[in-house]
Write an enzyme that holds these catalytic residues in place. Structure first.
Site, PDB file in Angstrom:
ATOM      1  N   GLY A  93       0.788  -1.242   0.000  1.00 23.52           N
ATOM      2  CA  GLY A  93       0.000   0.000   0.000  1.00 23.52           C
ATOM      3  C   GLY A  93       0.812   1.280   0.000  1.00 23.52           C
ATOM      4  O   GLY A  93       0.357   2.287   0.538  1.00 23.52           O
TER       5      GLY A  93
ATOM      6  N   HIS B 147      -0.126   1.646 -13.098  1.00 26.50           N
ATOM      7  CA  HIS B 147       0.578   0.484 -13.639  1.00 26.50           C
ATOM      8  C   HIS B 147       2.066   0.837 -13.779  1.00 26.50           C
ATOM      9  O   HIS B 147       2.394   1.919 -14.270  1.00 26.50           O
ATOM     10  CB  HIS B 147      -0.009   0.104 -15.000  1.00 26.50           C
ATOM     11  CG  HIS B 147       0.651  -1.095 -15.594  1.00 26.50           C
ATOM     12  ND1 HIS B 147       0.379  -2.375 -15.160  1.00 26.50           N
ATOM     13  CD2 HIS B 147       1.590  -1.211 -16.564  1.00 26.50           C
ATOM     14  CE1 HIS B 147       1.123  -3.235 -15.840  1.00 26.50           C
ATOM     15  NE2 HIS B 147       1.868  -2.544 -16.693  1.00 26.50           N
TER      16      HIS B 147
HETATM   17  C1  GAR Z   1       2.998  -0.706  -7.636  1.00 28.87           C
HETATM   18  O1  GAR Z   1       4.254  -0.661  -8.256  1.00 28.87           O
HETATM   19  C2  GAR Z   1       1.892  -0.665  -8.668  1.00 28.87           C
HETATM   20  O2  GAR Z   1       2.189   0.130  -9.775  1.00 28.87           O
HETATM   21  C3  GAR Z   1       1.812  -2.124  -9.061  1.00 28.87           C
HETATM   22  O3  GAR Z   1       1.963  -2.831  -7.868  1.00 28.87           O
HETATM   23  C4  GAR Z   1       2.765  -2.053  -6.967  1.00 28.87           C
HETATM   24  C5  GAR Z   1       2.004  -1.925  -5.679  1.00 28.87           C
HETATM   25  O4  GAR Z   1       2.793  -1.321  -4.685  1.00 28.87           O
HETATM   26  N1  GAR Z   1       0.569  -2.422  -9.679  1.00 28.87           N
HETATM   27  C6  GAR Z   1       0.417  -3.354 -10.609  1.00 28.87           C
HETATM   28  O5  GAR Z   1       1.317  -4.064 -10.991  1.00 28.87           O
HETATM   29  C7  GAR Z   1      -0.997  -3.477 -11.129  1.00 28.87           C
HETATM   30  N2  GAR Z   1      -1.017  -4.325 -12.285  1.00 28.87           N
HETATM   31  P1  GAR Z   1       2.121  -0.638  -3.436  1.00 28.87           P
HETATM   32  O6  GAR Z   1       1.201  -1.684  -2.800  1.00 28.87           O
HETATM   33  O7  GAR Z   1       3.273  -0.320  -2.548  1.00 28.87           O
HETATM   34  O8  GAR Z   1       1.379   0.547  -3.904  1.00 28.87           O
END
Ligand code: GAR
Length: 224
Positions: free
Chosen positions: A17, A114
Site C-alpha cells: 500500500g 501500472h
Molecule cells: C505498484 O508498483 C503498482 O504500480 C503495481 O503494484 C505495486 C504496488 O505497490 N501495480 C500493478 O502491478 C498493477 N497491475 P504498493 O502496494 O506499494 O502501492
C-alpha cells in the site's frame, strides 16, 4: 461541483500500500480536491491496511478466497464502496482481475496505476521485461480502468531512465518514487474535473507546461 466539494475516493489494495499511502498523504492537505473515505483489501494480511488505519481511514477486508465466486466477491466490494459513498475508485496495487460488471459500474470513475509506460509491458514483471527489452526509458502510468487489462485511456505518465547496471529492484524503486508523485497528481486532475473522457481518450483541460526532455543515457557530469 461546488468548489469546496472534495470527491470521495475508495482505494483498493492487495499489498504493502505505498501508493495508497501517497494518496492518503496528498489528501491530508485541506486544499486537495479529493478525500480517501475507505481502503479495501482483498487480502487480510495486506500491510497497507495497518497504514491506512494508522492514518484514521476506515479499512475493510473483502477476502476473495472467502467468496464462492468472482461475482459474489465483486458484489461485496461494490456494496462496500457504495456504503462509503465513494465517487471515485483508485486501484493501488490491487492484484485481482475485475469483471466487466464491476468495471461497468464504475465506468469513467475507476483509476489504476501500472508500473510501465503503457501500452508497453502490460501485465506482470514489468521492470524485468523492461530490462530484457533494453529500453532506455521506463516509467509508470495512471489510466482509467476498462475491461481489457492495462488498456484504458491514459491520464498521466512519469518516465525514468534505465541505467546500465540496473537490477530489477533498483529500477522498481526508481519507478515507485515516481508512482508516489504521479498518482496524487492524476487523481487531483480527475477530481478537479480537468480530465475528461471523450471517444475513449482522455482530454486535458487547462494550460500545461512543456516540461523538459528525458534523455537516456545521459553521461554523468564528470564524463561529459
Ligand atoms: C505498484 O508498483 C503498482 O504500480 C503495481 O503494484 C505495486 C504496488 O505497490 N501495480 C500493478 O502491478 C498493477 N497491475 P504498493 O502496494 O506499494 O502501492
Amino acid at each position: 461541483m461546488a468548489a469546496s466539494h472534495r470527491r470521495r475516493v475508495g482505494v483498493l489494495i492487495s499489498g504493502r500500500g505505498s501508493n495508497m499511502a501517497s494518496l492518503i498523504e496528498a489528501a491530508a492537505h485541506p486544499t486537495y480536491p479529493a478525500e480517501i473515505v475507505v481502503v479495501i483489501s482483498n487480502r487480510p494480511e495486506a500491510g497497507g491496511l495497518a497504514r491506512a488505519a494508522a492514518a484514521g481511514i476506515p479499512t475493510i477486508v473483502v477476502d476473495h478466497t472467502a467468496h464462492a465466486d468472482r461475482e459474489a466477491f465483486e458484489r461485496e466490494l461494490h456494496a462496500a464502496l457504495v456504503a462509503h459513498r465513494a465517487e471515485l475508485v483508485c486501484l493501488a496495487g490491487f492484484m485481482r482481475l475485475l469483471t466487466p460488471w464491476l468495471i461497468g459500474n464504475w465506468e469513467g470513475r475507476m483509476l489504476n496505476i501500472h508500473p510501465s509506460l503503457l501500452p508497453l509491458f502490460k501485465g506482470l514483471h514489468t521492470h524485468r521485461r523492461a530490462l530484457e527489452a533494453g529500453v532506455r526509458i521506463h516509467g509508470c502510468t495512471v489510466h482509467y480502468v476498462v475491461p481489457e487489462v492495462d488498456s484504458g485511456p491514459i491520464i498521466a505518465q512519469a518516465a525514468v531512465p534505465v541505467l546500465p547496471n540496473d537490477t530489477e529492484e533498483a529500477l522498481a524503486a526508481r519507478v515507485l518514487r515516481q508512482e508516489h508523485a504521479l498518482y496524487p497528481l492524476a487523481l487531483s486532475l480527475v477530481a478537479q474535473g480537468r480530465v475528461r473522457l471523450a471517444d475513449g481518450r482522455v482530454r486535458l483541460e487547462g494550460a500545461w507546461d512543456e516540461g523538459s526532455a528525458l534523455i537516456a543515457p545521459r553521461p554523468a557530469a564528470r564524463e561529459r
